[in-house]
Design an enzyme around this catalytic site. Sequence first.
Site, PDB file in Angstrom:
ATOM      1  N   CYS A   1       0.858  -1.194   0.000  1.00  0.00           N
ATOM      2  CA  CYS A   1       0.000   0.000   0.000  1.00  0.00           C
ATOM      3  C   CYS A   1       0.891   1.240   0.000  1.00  0.00           C
ATOM      4  O   CYS A   1       1.796   1.357   0.844  1.00  0.00           O
ATOM      5  CB  CYS A   1      -0.886  -0.038   1.245  1.00  0.00           C
ATOM      6  SG  CYS A   1      -1.667   1.522   1.650  1.00  0.00           S
TER       7      CYS A   1
ATOM      8  N   HIS B   1      -6.193   3.271   1.060  1.00  0.00           N
ATOM      9  CA  HIS B   1      -5.832   3.404   2.478  1.00  0.00           C
ATOM     10  C   HIS B   1      -6.558   4.682   2.905  1.00  0.00           C
ATOM     11  O   HIS B   1      -6.316   5.750   2.322  1.00  0.00           O
ATOM     12  CB  HIS B   1      -4.310   3.517   2.629  1.00  0.00           C
ATOM     13  CG  HIS B   1      -3.815   3.717   4.035  1.00  0.00           C
ATOM     14  ND1 HIS B   1      -2.814   2.948   4.595  1.00  0.00           N
ATOM     15  CD2 HIS B   1      -4.167   4.626   4.990  1.00  0.00           C
ATOM     16  CE1 HIS B   1      -2.570   3.364   5.835  1.00  0.00           C
ATOM     17  NE2 HIS B   1      -3.383   4.397   6.098  1.00  0.00           N
TER      18      HIS B   1
ATOM     19  N   HIS C   1      -7.973   8.019   3.775  1.00  0.00           N
ATOM     20  CA  HIS C   1      -7.281   9.311   3.864  1.00  0.00           C
ATOM     21  C   HIS C   1      -8.291  10.433   3.748  1.00  0.00           C
ATOM     22  O   HIS C   1      -9.188  10.402   2.917  1.00  0.00           O
ATOM     23  CB  HIS C   1      -6.198   9.447   2.787  1.00  0.00           C
ATOM     24  CG  HIS C   1      -6.678   9.184   1.390  1.00  0.00           C
ATOM     25  ND1 HIS C   1      -6.851   7.924   0.905  1.00  0.00           N
ATOM     26  CD2 HIS C   1      -7.016  10.019   0.386  1.00  0.00           C
ATOM     27  CE1 HIS C   1      -7.286   7.982  -0.353  1.00  0.00           C
ATOM     28  NE2 HIS C   1      -7.394   9.259  -0.685  1.00  0.00           N
TER      29      HIS C   1
HETATM   30  P1  AMP Z   1      -7.977   9.767  -3.722  1.00  0.00           P
HETATM   31  O1  AMP Z   1      -8.063  10.083  -5.192  1.00  0.00           O
HETATM   32  O2  AMP Z   1      -9.104  10.310  -2.904  1.00  0.00           O
HETATM   33  O3  AMP Z   1      -7.724   8.284  -3.480  1.00  0.00           O
HETATM   34  O4  AMP Z   1      -6.712  10.556  -3.215  1.00  0.00           O
HETATM   35  C1  AMP Z   1      -5.405  10.097  -3.396  1.00  0.00           C
HETATM   36  C2  AMP Z   1      -4.524  11.311  -3.348  1.00  0.00           C
HETATM   37  O5  AMP Z   1      -3.202  10.869  -3.132  1.00  0.00           O
HETATM   38  C3  AMP Z   1      -4.523  12.133  -4.634  1.00  0.00           C
HETATM   39  O6  AMP Z   1      -4.952  13.458  -4.330  1.00  0.00           O
HETATM   40  C4  AMP Z   1      -3.071  12.073  -5.088  1.00  0.00           C
HETATM   41  O7  AMP Z   1      -2.615  13.288  -5.644  1.00  0.00           O
HETATM   42  C5  AMP Z   1      -2.344  11.742  -3.798  1.00  0.00           C
HETATM   43  N1  AMP Z   1      -1.091  11.038  -3.951  1.00  0.00           N
HETATM   44  C6  AMP Z   1      -0.830   9.975  -4.742  1.00  0.00           C
HETATM   45  N2  AMP Z   1       0.445   9.580  -4.583  1.00  0.00           N
HETATM   46  C7  AMP Z   1       0.994  10.415  -3.664  1.00  0.00           C
HETATM   47  C8  AMP Z   1       2.293  10.528  -3.086  1.00  0.00           C
HETATM   48  N3  AMP Z   1       3.287   9.701  -3.386  1.00  0.00           N
HETATM   49  N4  AMP Z   1       2.499  11.522  -2.191  1.00  0.00           N
HETATM   50  C9  AMP Z   1       1.505  12.384  -1.864  1.00  0.00           C
HETATM   51  N5  AMP Z   1       0.266  12.314  -2.377  1.00  0.00           N
HETATM   52  C10 AMP Z   1       0.012  11.351  -3.267  1.00  0.00           C
HETATM   53 ZN    ZN Z   2      -2.089   1.184   3.852  1.00  0.00          ZN
END
Ligand code: AMP
Ligand code: ZN
Length: 113
Positions: A4, A97, A99
């Site tokens: 993850c 995960h 968030h």
């Molecule tokens: P969701 O689309 O609600 O699942 O949000 C996932 C979020 O994670 C998106 O806004 C992405 O820009 C962000 N994201 C993906 N990879 C990373 C990373 N390595 N570091 C920080 N944010 C990330």
């Molecule tokens: Zn996780």
Amino acid sequence: MPDCLFCRIIAGKVPSKKVYEDEYVYAFEDIRPTAPTHVLVVPKRHVPGLNEATAQDAEIIGRCNLVAAKIGRERNIVDGYRTVFNVGPRSGQSVFHLHLHLVGGRDLAWPPG
Ligand code: AMP
Ligand code: ZN
């Protein structure tokens, strides 16, 4: 550890810009910010998403929101921000995960897209 991305970020195996950390929660800058403040607040324990959360996750869901509010105060965006859980692929959830998005620092349209 589950395979993850956010578990790897919490473990320090993938770099992130840390905003806040305590025993239960880790918060970091979204890599593709949609607003001047776009922070992700995540529980350290792996929970796939709100739809999979159970009563034992109630406290951590509250903690994520309270951490978002603290960051909102610190960044002086209390005149308008949003905390959002995307739930399921039709909402745009791409990382499974749990968030909480903290988005603010600009005018926010309603309803969201
Ligand atoms: P969701 O689309 O609600 O699942 O949000 C996932 C979020 O994670 C998106 O806004 C992405 O820009 C962000 N994201 C993906 N990879 C990373 C990373 N390595 N570091 C920080 N944010 C990330
Ligand atoms: Zn996780």
